[in-house]
Design a protein around this motif. Structure first.
Motif, mmCIF file in Angstrom:
data_model
loop_
_atom_site.group_PDB
_atom_site.id
_atom_site.type_symbol
_atom_site.label_atom_id
_atom_site.label_comp_id
_atom_site.label_asym_id
_atom_site.label_seq_id
_atom_site.Cartn_x
_atom_site.Cartn_y
_atom_site.Cartn_z
ATOM 1 N N ALA A 84 40.556 -21.549 -25.101
ATOM 2 C CA ALA A 84 41.683 -20.943 -24.381
ATOM 3 C C ALA A 84 42.150 -21.844 -23.241
ATOM 4 C CB ALA A 84 41.293 -19.559 -23.861
ATOM 5 N N VAL A 85 41.240 -22.556 -22.621
ATOM 6 C CA VAL A 85 41.616 -23.515 -21.576
ATOM 7 C C VAL A 85 42.358 -24.697 -22.200
ATOM 8 C CG1 VAL A 85 40.704 -25.159 -19.883
ATOM 9 C CG2 VAL A 85 39.754 -22.843 -20.012
ATOM 10 N N CYS A 86 41.884 -25.165 -23.341
ATOM 11 C CA CYS A 86 42.483 -26.354 -23.986
ATOM 12 C C CYS A 86 43.891 -26.103 -24.503
ATOM 13 C CB CYS A 86 41.594 -26.830 -25.127
ATOM 14 S SG CYS A 86 40.044 -27.568 -24.560
ATOM 15 N N VAL A 87 44.203 -24.886 -24.932
ATOM 16 C CA VAL A 87 45.539 -24.628 -25.480
ATOM 17 C C VAL A 87 46.541 -24.242 -24.390
ATOM 18 C CG1 VAL A 87 44.647 -23.998 -27.757
ATOM 19 C CG2 VAL A 87 45.103 -22.194 -26.065
ATOM 20 N N TYR A 88 46.077 -24.102 -23.167
ATOM 21 C CA TYR A 88 46.962 -23.696 -22.070
ATOM 22 C C TYR A 88 48.148 -24.652 -21.872
ATOM 23 C CZ TYR A 88 47.956 -21.041 -17.809
ATOM 24 O OH TYR A 88 48.534 -20.253 -16.862
ATOM 25 N N ALA A 109 60.134 -12.952 -19.187
ATOM 26 C CA ALA A 109 59.511 -11.633 -19.356
ATOM 27 C C ALA A 109 58.323 -11.723 -20.316
ATOM 28 C CB ALA A 109 60.536 -10.623 -19.874
ATOM 29 N N TYR A 110 58.360 -12.692 -21.215
ATOM 30 C CA TYR A 110 57.228 -12.956 -22.105
ATOM 31 C C TYR A 110 56.283 -13.984 -21.482
ATOM 32 C CZ TYR A 110 54.524 -15.170 -25.809
ATOM 33 O OH TYR A 110 53.497 -15.712 -26.539
ATOM 34 N N HIS A 111 56.859 -15.105 -21.016
ATOM 35 C CA HIS A 111 56.031 -16.233 -20.584
ATOM 36 C C HIS A 111 55.211 -15.955 -19.328
ATOM 37 C CE1 HIS A 111 57.349 -18.951 -23.655
ATOM 38 N NE2 HIS A 111 58.624 -18.767 -23.343
ATOM 39 N N ALA A 112 55.769 -15.288 -18.347
ATOM 40 C CA ALA A 112 55.020 -15.050 -17.104
ATOM 41 C C ALA A 112 53.740 -14.252 -17.365
ATOM 42 C CB ALA A 112 55.908 -14.370 -16.062
ATOM 43 N N PRO A 113 53.826 -13.102 -18.039
ATOM 44 C CA PRO A 113 52.576 -12.385 -18.330
ATOM 45 C C PRO A 113 51.629 -13.198 -19.217
ATOM 46 C CG PRO A 113 54.459 -10.948 -18.705
ATOM 47 C CD PRO A 113 54.995 -12.325 -18.459
ATOM 48 N N ARG A 114 52.182 -13.930 -20.170
ATOM 49 C CA ARG A 114 51.348 -14.728 -21.079
ATOM 50 C C ARG A 114 50.575 -15.786 -20.304
ATOM 51 N NH1 ARG A 114 48.141 -16.767 -23.455
ATOM 52 N NH2 ARG A 114 48.122 -17.759 -25.487
ATOM 53 N N LEU A 117 47.915 -14.124 -18.082
ATOM 54 C CA LEU A 117 46.806 -13.506 -18.818
ATOM 55 C C LEU A 117 45.838 -14.520 -19.431
ATOM 56 C CD1 LEU A 117 48.499 -10.447 -20.522
ATOM 57 C CD2 LEU A 117 46.782 -10.439 -18.716
ATOM 58 N N GLN A 118 46.195 -15.791 -19.446
ATOM 59 C CA GLN A 118 45.301 -16.784 -20.035
ATOM 60 C C GLN A 118 43.919 -16.795 -19.362
ATOM 61 O OE1 GLN A 118 46.332 -18.101 -22.761
ATOM 62 N NE2 GLN A 118 44.811 -19.654 -23.232
ATOM 63 N N PRO A 119 43.823 -16.727 -18.026
ATOM 64 C CA PRO A 119 42.484 -16.635 -17.424
ATOM 65 C C PRO A 119 41.734 -15.362 -17.834
ATOM 66 C CG PRO A 119 44.095 -17.286 -15.784
ATOM 67 C CD PRO A 119 44.867 -16.901 -17.010
ATOM 68 N N VAL A 120 42.464 -14.296 -18.108
ATOM 69 C CA VAL A 120 41.829 -13.057 -18.578
ATOM 70 C C VAL A 120 41.242 -13.280 -19.976
ATOM 71 C CG1 VAL A 120 42.220 -10.636 -19.194
ATOM 72 C CG2 VAL A 120 43.343 -11.618 -17.173
ATOM 73 N N VAL A 122 40.147 -16.122 -21.091
ATOM 74 C CA VAL A 122 38.946 -16.930 -20.860
ATOM 75 C C VAL A 122 37.793 -16.019 -20.446
ATOM 76 C CG1 VAL A 122 37.913 -18.715 -19.400
ATOM 77 C CG2 VAL A 122 40.234 -19.026 -20.295
ATOM 78 N N TRP A 123 38.043 -15.135 -19.479
ATOM 79 C CA TRP A 123 36.996 -14.197 -19.043
ATOM 80 C C TRP A 123 36.549 -13.315 -20.202
ATOM 81 C CZ3 TRP A 123 37.305 -8.906 -19.393
ATOM 82 C CH2 TRP A 123 36.194 -8.221 -18.912
ATOM 83 N N TRP A 124 37.513 -12.787 -20.962
ATOM 84 C CA TRP A 124 37.214 -11.879 -22.069
ATOM 85 C C TRP A 124 36.291 -12.541 -23.091
ATOM 86 C CZ3 TRP A 124 41.731 -9.244 -25.218
ATOM 87 C CH2 TRP A 124 41.215 -8.252 -26.044
ATOM 88 N N ALA A 125 36.575 -13.792 -23.424
ATOM 89 C CA ALA A 125 35.724 -14.508 -24.375
ATOM 90 C C ALA A 125 34.306 -14.661 -23.821
ATOM 91 C CB ALA A 125 36.322 -15.872 -24.702
ATOM 92 N N LEU A 126 34.206 -15.006 -22.540
ATOM 93 C CA LEU A 126 32.885 -15.161 -21.920
ATOM 94 C C LEU A 126 32.140 -13.831 -21.855
ATOM 95 C CD1 LEU A 126 33.851 -17.601 -19.024
ATOM 96 C CD2 LEU A 126 32.568 -18.157 -21.116
ATOM 97 N N PHE A 127 32.839 -12.768 -21.522
ATOM 98 C CA PHE A 127 32.222 -11.442 -21.448
ATOM 99 C C PHE A 127 31.835 -10.942 -22.840
ATOM 100 C CE2 PHE A 127 32.469 -6.788 -21.436
ATOM 101 C CZ PHE A 127 31.481 -6.510 -20.504
#
Length: 138
Positions: A84-88, A109-114, A117-120, A122-127
């Motif tokens: 997820a970090v690499c595709v950012y 309206a799409y890009h800002a939340p997207r 949410l990328q750090p989320v 990353v967290w989600w995968a780790l959790f």
């Protein structure tokens, strides 16, 4: 001998949902790599092959999250977080350069939340992989 820890319902549900999401996106990467070509940064060598490789990474990561072996889930979570970090950079290029994909230009309206949410993810995968317990346990 210590009893094995049981996985929480939240972690199990998050792991399954994340695996399904990565599986679906992996299939899309493999079936339609051309759709991702416009958002690839210019500095990425062999962009089509990289897109196909990312599809396989997503599929293997999804399978790893669903594996019964806890250690394999741990590695899958760690690798999907790194993925997820690499595709950012591709997500940033998509937003900043206003890249049109298949004739569709997505606005902020799409890009800002997207992007936020990328750090989320990353967290989600780790959790989900059991790499971290934050914020529930210290």
């Amino acid at each position: 001998m210590k009893a094995p820890e049981r996985e929480s319902a939240a972690r199990a549900a998050g792991r399954i949902v994340l695996a399904l999401l990565f599986f679906a996106v992996g299939i899309i990467h493999l079936k339609s790599p051309g759709g991702f070509m416009p958002i690839m940064p210019d500095w990425v060598p062999y962009p089509r092959q990289v897109i196909i490789a990312t599809g396989w990474c997503e599929l293997f990561g999804a399978a790893g999250l669903l594996a019964p072996v806890k250690r394999l889930r741990w590695w899958a979570g760690l690798m999907l977080a790194l993925y997820a970090v690499c595709v950012y950079p591709a997500n940033i290029k998509h937003a900043v350069d206003h890249v049109t994909v298949a004739g569709v230009s997505l606005g902020w309206a799409y890009h800002a939340p997207r992007l936020l949410l990328q750090p989320v993810i990353v967290w989600w995968a780790l959790f989900a992989g059991g790499v971290i317990d934050w914020p529930w346990r210290r």
